[in-house]
Motif scaffolding. Structure first.
Motif, short mmCIF file in Angstrom:
data_model
loop_
_atom_site.label_atom_id
_atom_site.label_comp_id
_atom_site.label_asym_id
_atom_site.label_seq_id
_atom_site.Cartn_x
_atom_site.Cartn_y
_atom_site.Cartn_z
N UNK A 132 -38.85 -28.78 47.24
CA UNK A 132 -38.16 -28.53 48.51
C UNK A 132 -36.63 -28.58 48.41
N UNK A 133 -36.04 -29.56 47.70
CA UNK A 133 -34.58 -29.57 47.60
C UNK A 133 -34.02 -28.28 47.02
N UNK A 134 -34.74 -27.69 46.05
CA UNK A 134 -34.22 -26.49 45.38
C UNK A 134 -34.42 -25.24 46.24
N UNK A 135 -35.45 -25.26 47.08
CA UNK A 135 -35.60 -24.15 48.03
C UNK A 135 -34.51 -24.23 49.10
N UNK A 136 -34.20 -25.45 49.54
CA UNK A 136 -33.12 -25.62 50.51
C UNK A 136 -31.79 -25.20 49.90
N UNK A 137 -31.55 -25.61 48.65
CA UNK A 137 -30.31 -25.21 47.97
C UNK A 137 -30.21 -23.70 47.83
N UNK A 138 -31.33 -23.07 47.55
CA UNK A 138 -31.39 -21.61 47.42
C UNK A 138 -30.93 -20.94 48.72
N UNK A 139 -31.42 -21.45 49.84
CA UNK A 139 -31.04 -20.89 51.15
C UNK A 139 -29.56 -21.13 51.43
N UNK A 140 -29.06 -22.33 51.09
CA UNK A 140 -27.64 -22.66 51.33
C UNK A 140 -26.73 -21.71 50.56
N UNK A 141 -27.08 -21.40 49.32
CA UNK A 141 -26.27 -20.48 48.51
C UNK A 141 -26.25 -19.09 49.14
N UNK A 142 -27.41 -18.61 49.53
CA UNK A 142 -27.46 -17.27 50.13
C UNK A 142 -26.76 -17.24 51.49
N UNK A 146 -31.91 -9.42 40.96
CA UNK A 146 -30.65 -8.86 40.46
C UNK A 146 -29.74 -8.48 41.62
N UNK A 147 -30.32 -7.95 42.68
CA UNK A 147 -29.52 -7.59 43.85
C UNK A 147 -28.90 -8.83 44.48
N UNK A 148 -29.68 -9.91 44.56
CA UNK A 148 -29.15 -11.16 45.13
C UNK A 148 -28.05 -11.72 44.26
N UNK A 149 -28.20 -11.61 42.94
CA UNK A 149 -27.15 -12.10 42.04
C UNK A 149 -25.83 -11.38 42.29
N UNK A 150 -25.92 -10.07 42.45
CA UNK A 150 -24.70 -9.30 42.72
C UNK A 150 -24.09 -9.71 44.06
N UNK A 151 -24.94 -10.00 45.02
CA UNK A 151 -24.48 -10.38 46.35
C UNK A 151 -23.84 -11.78 46.35
N UNK A 152 -24.29 -12.65 45.48
CA UNK A 152 -23.88 -14.05 45.47
C UNK A 152 -22.62 -14.30 44.65
N UNK A 153 -22.54 -13.70 43.47
CA UNK A 153 -21.45 -14.06 42.56
C UNK A 153 -20.10 -13.64 43.12
N UNK A 170 -22.04 -15.88 37.69
CA UNK A 170 -22.94 -14.75 37.45
C UNK A 170 -24.09 -14.64 38.45
N UNK A 171 -24.06 -15.41 39.53
CA UNK A 171 -25.12 -15.30 40.51
C UNK A 171 -26.42 -15.96 40.11
N UNK A 172 -26.39 -16.82 39.08
CA UNK A 172 -27.64 -17.44 38.62
C UNK A 172 -27.41 -18.92 38.32
N UNK A 173 -28.52 -19.66 38.21
CA UNK A 173 -28.44 -21.09 37.98
C UNK A 173 -28.10 -21.43 36.53
#
Length: 986
Positions: free
Chosen positions: A229-239, A320-327, A300-303
């Motif tokens: 759960x912590x890592x799913x929450x972190x995933x949402x926070x990043x996005x 890959x699309x999310x990585x481009x959106x995040x970095x 680079x948009x990744x962990x």
């Protein structure tokens, strides 16, 4: 020296390459190579002119008014309502005290103010459909007030207070639906407040939100049990952050011209041992806390690879699309560092077996190396004090000083682009899971007063002055001076003891030997044949020759050492003296004289391991018994009689004023009488013939006010000085009695019926006996400490004096003697002068411990250079009658870790500091390169013709001999030429 240091630092600079995975891992090795102790010494310098000075708060911690004007519940309102917890329902009530808080901000003279918007105050149920105009108006008013006083707002959209409705309906940050909901809320804020806001923080410390909100349950919403759960929450926070950054970039940046980032918290970790495996573990620890969010957003948009390797299926993945959106979705690096994470919310599992430490400078350097040299804005930093601490928050103030100093070094030494600093926090408030048990505000809030009164703490005054000066500019009193000591200045070294070997090393065997008698290439004794031995001479002791030889090579004029009373008079009765040891000491001082080194002899020297008394006296209650006083006087008379022809400086007692829990004031009383009686013995029986001087050495470490902005600590600082130094100094050098402050304080303590501190009274006869028993003021000085009256940490609180001792965390530290504070020596010398006039002063012991296995003892060299320079200031600038300086210590054999000579494997070696001390002695201080060479031939008699004698002594002696012979010859010729001769008849 500063230029050489900067050159070295630049040579050690790790050049970070974009995307280089090993760049940050070089941080630990790089800092090990920096020049010591220069790199750790205090840096006097200022910040860039455009540096941003800020102070911050968070909505739930300070606003209060939790259901005022239509505000909805947050997850913290719900979290704190369960069980017996403190809450932020009122906190410091900033919602109703905007005008007062604005005034506090203005007084600090900050350029920026960081605060957070309460999402449920604007959208009570988390969506735009529940818009609350009163909540928005509160923030509009706050921003306008800030702009009117010239302070730029730094606005945080989310500082942990999620609308409770979103947690109940969707599971909070574990649900990706919050990305759009957060984006909707952010768009409203950009549109409503953005014209007046240039710095936006999307989310504060997402690590705490995810790990402790949805993992350990330590903070709201308090969920635990699901490892993924912590890592799913972190995933949402990043996005969510990335979506808001793109929103601002696409729709608001061009018009509003602001910048957007995310506040990332970090700790610091150091390897237990210097190995590649431990460095890799440290890197992994940082990746799990800071890199979890930083690498996706900055690189680079990744962990980080370490997270992927250790977490496997528990860690979500980005497309890959999310990585481009995040970095690359940050405009600057917003760093949070301090007590939120450090030593508080970092689980042992996240340390990977390594050691947590508190180095902001190394964190900044690691970020700079790891993430392509971003501009770093420290958006939260500080420490804390106990919840019962009021205005004197020394610990917080000195930690802040340390962090700001490390920030300055990061800019000046490490070439890190730090653009701003935020002190946390403006006022005391609700401290999350620690509730009201700690305080972090620069301003004290009285939570029990009806109006929640605010008062500036010491940290507020410090921060205000720091901003005013824009750092730590070099002041004239902090600069070293050039100049020399008087020509007759004493240069010496000190030792607790000397090496003793009472059997002569030569001419002590009466036997006769024949070489190679049996063909074995060895000497063989001839049986039955002996020769008479001559009387032992002082030159026969190899240990004396060796010690004197080493002392002579130091270029010193004096050597101070202690006799071993228990060994010299084991029973305490001088009729049973150890004659062989007495002969050894007599030879030692006479050989010192032959080498032009003046002995300074201490009669009694207590150490941590030994009382310094003969065993029978110890059994008979030591200094509590007046018999010990009489035994000491008899022992002193023996030493004066037997050694006095060679000793011109005597110390009766060394540091008798060091008081531990076992030493009573009665012992101190008897020590004073012992000193006085011994002084009178010398004065009446030996001074006329021997022409020596006698005094006592007092331990005189300095005590400084912890709060330079307040007079409140003058009294406790004076109290400590009176009890430490005045206890013995006032009876001898002053009015013949103990300081009045001591008597009043102890009387007050005894009146509480809790203590029995009996300070003896001097009779009129005793007063006359003790007063004036000195020929000079001898002191030992090593370090300085800070003092204040608040109880912060019981381990550092002295209940007997009701004072708290604390170090300045920016001071250099030594392993044993504490902080390296050169200016403390100058202050104590001036204190002695102010109390006792123009008394001649000798610094009888001054030194620092260092790694005794190192020849290159750079800390001691730094210590010696700077302490002696402060002594020179006292002499030249302040008019202190300083007569001599003794470096402690002679060698590591007698004083392990403190010696100018090292001692390993039965061998002595010269340390770097010894050569440096010798240069200072040879130059008699720190002469200016442009000044003429000091001419000491005219002192002290102002004899113009004496210079020729001192420089041409041998030639003049020879010519004088020839001249005398010539005069005698001429006289004889004239005598016999005039004398009538015999007449003979022819």
């Amino acid at each position: 020296m500063r230029l050489r240091y900067l050159y070295f630092v630049l040579c050690c600079q790790v050049l970070s390459v974009s995307g280089d995975p090993d760049a940050g891992s070089r941080t630990w090795a790089r800092f090990l190579k920096l020049p010591y102790p220069e790199d750790e010494a205090f840096l006097y310098d200022t910040f860039p002119d455009d540096f941003m000075w800020s102070v911050g708060t968070a909505a739930y911690q300070t606003e209060g008014a939790f259901q005022k004007d239509g505000k909805g519940l947050s997850i913290w309102d719900t979290f704190t309502s369960a069980g017996n917890r403190g809450t932020g329902e009122v906190a410091s009530d900033s919602y109703h005290n905007v005008h007062r808080d604005i005034h506090l901000i203005q007084k600090l003279k900050v350029t920026h103010y960081r605060f957070s918007i309460s999402w449920p105050r604007i959208f009570p149920n988390g969506t735009i459909g529940s818009y609350n105009e009163a909540g928005a108006s509160y923030y509009i008013n706050l921003i306008h007030r800030l702009k009117r006083i010239g302070v730029e707002p730094v606005v945080t959209l989310y500082h942990w207070d999620l609308p409770d409705t979103l947690q109940r309906l969707y599971g909070g940050w574990s649900n990706p639906i919050l990305v759009d909901l957060f984006k909707e809320y952010a768009e409203f804020c950009f549109r409503t407040f953005g014209d007046n806001v240039k710095f936006w923080i999307t989310i504060d410390n997402p690590f705490v939100v995810a790990w402790h909100g949805y993992g350990t349950g330590m903070v709201a919403p308090g969920i635990k049990g699901d490892p993924g759960l912590p890592f799913r929450a972190g995933h949402t926070l990043i996005k969510a952050h990335a979506a808001v950054w793109h929103l601002y970039d696409n729709k608001f940046r061009q018009k509003q011209g602001g910048k957007v980032s995310i506040a990332l918290g970090s700790h610091w970790i150091s390897p237990r041992k210097k190995s590649k495996e431990n460095i890799k573990a440290c890197q992994c620890s940082l990746d799990f806390v800071l890199g979890w969010f930083t690498k996706p957003l900055f690189i680079d948009g990744d962990y980080p690879a370490c997270m992927k390797k250790n977490l496997s299926s528990n860690l979500p993945s980005f497309t890959e699309a999310e990585k481009r959106e995040i970095r690359n979705t940050t405009d600057f690096f917003a760093l949070s560092f301090g007590s939120v994470l450090s030593f508080q919310l970092i689980n042992d599992s996240l340390k990977f077996g390594q050691t947590e430490s508190l180095s902001l400078r190394m964190v900044l350097y690691w970020i700079n190396a790891e993430y392509n040299s971003p501009k770093i804005f420290i958006v939260e930093n500080g420490w804390f004090v106990n919840g019962n601490t009021k205005m004197e928050d020394a610990k917080n103030m000195y930690y802040m000083k340390r962090f700001i100093m490390e920030t300055l070094k990061s800019i000046k030494y490490d070439n890190v682009s730090v653009i701003g600093y935020t002190a946390w926090s403006l006022v005391d408030g609700f401290e999350w899971y620690r509730e009201y048990n700690i305080r972090r505000g620069l301003y004290y809030v009285d939570f029990l007063s009806p109006d929640l009164r605010r008062e500036p703490k010491s940290s507020a005054f410090f921060y205000q002055k720091l901003i005013e000066k824009n750092g730590f500019p070099l002041l004239p009193e902090n600069e070293p001076i050039t100049g020399v000591f008087p020509c007759n200045f004493t240069w010496g070294t000190a030792a607790n003891s000397v090496q003793v070997e009472t059997i002569p090393s030569q001419f002590n065997d009466p036997n006769v030997y024949v070489w190679d008698k049996s063909g074995n290439k060895k000497p063989e004794k001839v049986e039955g044949v002996v020769v008479p031995l001559r009387k032992t001479r002082c030159g026969d002791y190899a240990s004396i020759r060796y010690q004197v030889s080493r002392l002579h090579r130091m270029h010193i004029t004096h050597f101070q050492f202690s006799l071993n009373w228990p060994s010299l008079v084991p029973t305490g009765n001088v009729s049973q003296v150890k004659t062989t040891l007495l002969l050894y000491y007599k030879c030692f001082v006479s050989e010192l004289q032959r080498a032009n080194v003046t002995p300074v002899v201490t009669l009694w020297h207590r150490t941590a391991q030994h009382s310094g008394l003969p065993a029978p006296l110890v059994k008979n209650k030591g200094w509590q018994n007046t018999d010990t006083v009489q035994a000491f006087v008899a022992y002193a008379r023996l030493c004066f009689r037997e050694l006095g022809d060679h000793v011109k400086y005597w110390i009766t007692l060394n540091e008798p004023n060091i008081r531990d829990e076992q030493k009573t004031f009665l012992e101190g009383h008897n020590l004073l009488k012992a000193h006085a009686l011994a002084w009178h013995v010398y004065d009446e029986e030996f001074r006329r013939a021997q022409k020596g001087q006698v005094s006592i050495t007092l331990h005189a470490d300095w005590v400084e006010l912890a709060y330079p902005f307040s007079r409140n600590d003058v009294e406790p600082a004076n109290r400590v000085l009176e009890f430490r130094i005045g206890w013995f100094a006032e009876p001898i050098f002053g009015n013949g009695d103990y300081p009045q402050l001591m008597r009043e304080w102890l009387q007050q303590r005894n009146n509480l019926d809790l203590y029995d501190y009996h300070l003896p009274h001097f009779t009129e006869e005793e007063r006359k006996l003790v007063q004036g028993t000195y020929d000079f003021f001898a002191l030992s000085h090593y370090t300085t400490s800070l003092v204040f009256e608040e109880v912060e940490e019981k381990t550092q609180y002295n209940t007997y004096l009701e004072v708290h001792f604390i170090p300045d965390t920016t001071w250099l530290k030594s392993p044993k003697r504490g902080a390296v504070v050169p200016w403390g020596l100058r202050k104590v010398l001036n204190w002695v002068k102010s109390r006792y006039g123009d008394v001649p002063i000798y610094i009888m012991s001054n030194g620092v411990d260092d790694d005794q296995t190192e020849t290159d003892d750079k800390l001691r060299l730094y210590y010696m250079e700077n302490y002696i320079n402060e002594a020179l200031k006292a002499s030249v600038l302040d008019g202190v009658n300083l007569q001599g300086y003794f470096a402690y210590a002679f060698d590591d054999q007698s004083d392990p870790g403190f010696g100018l000579y090292g001692y390993i494997h039965d061998e002595f070696y010269i340390k770097l500091s010894l050569g440096h001390y010798r240069k200072i002695i040879d130059k008699n201080g720190f002469p200016s390169p442009t000044a003429p060479k000091q001419d000491c031939t005219l002192e002290p008699y102002s004899c113009p013709g004496c210079s020729l004698f001192f420089t041409k002594k041998s030639m003049i002696t020879f010519l004088s001999f020839i001249g005398i012979c010539f005069v005698i010859t001429v006289g004889l010729v004239m005598y016999y030429s005039k004398k009538p001769g015999k007449r003979y008849p022819y």
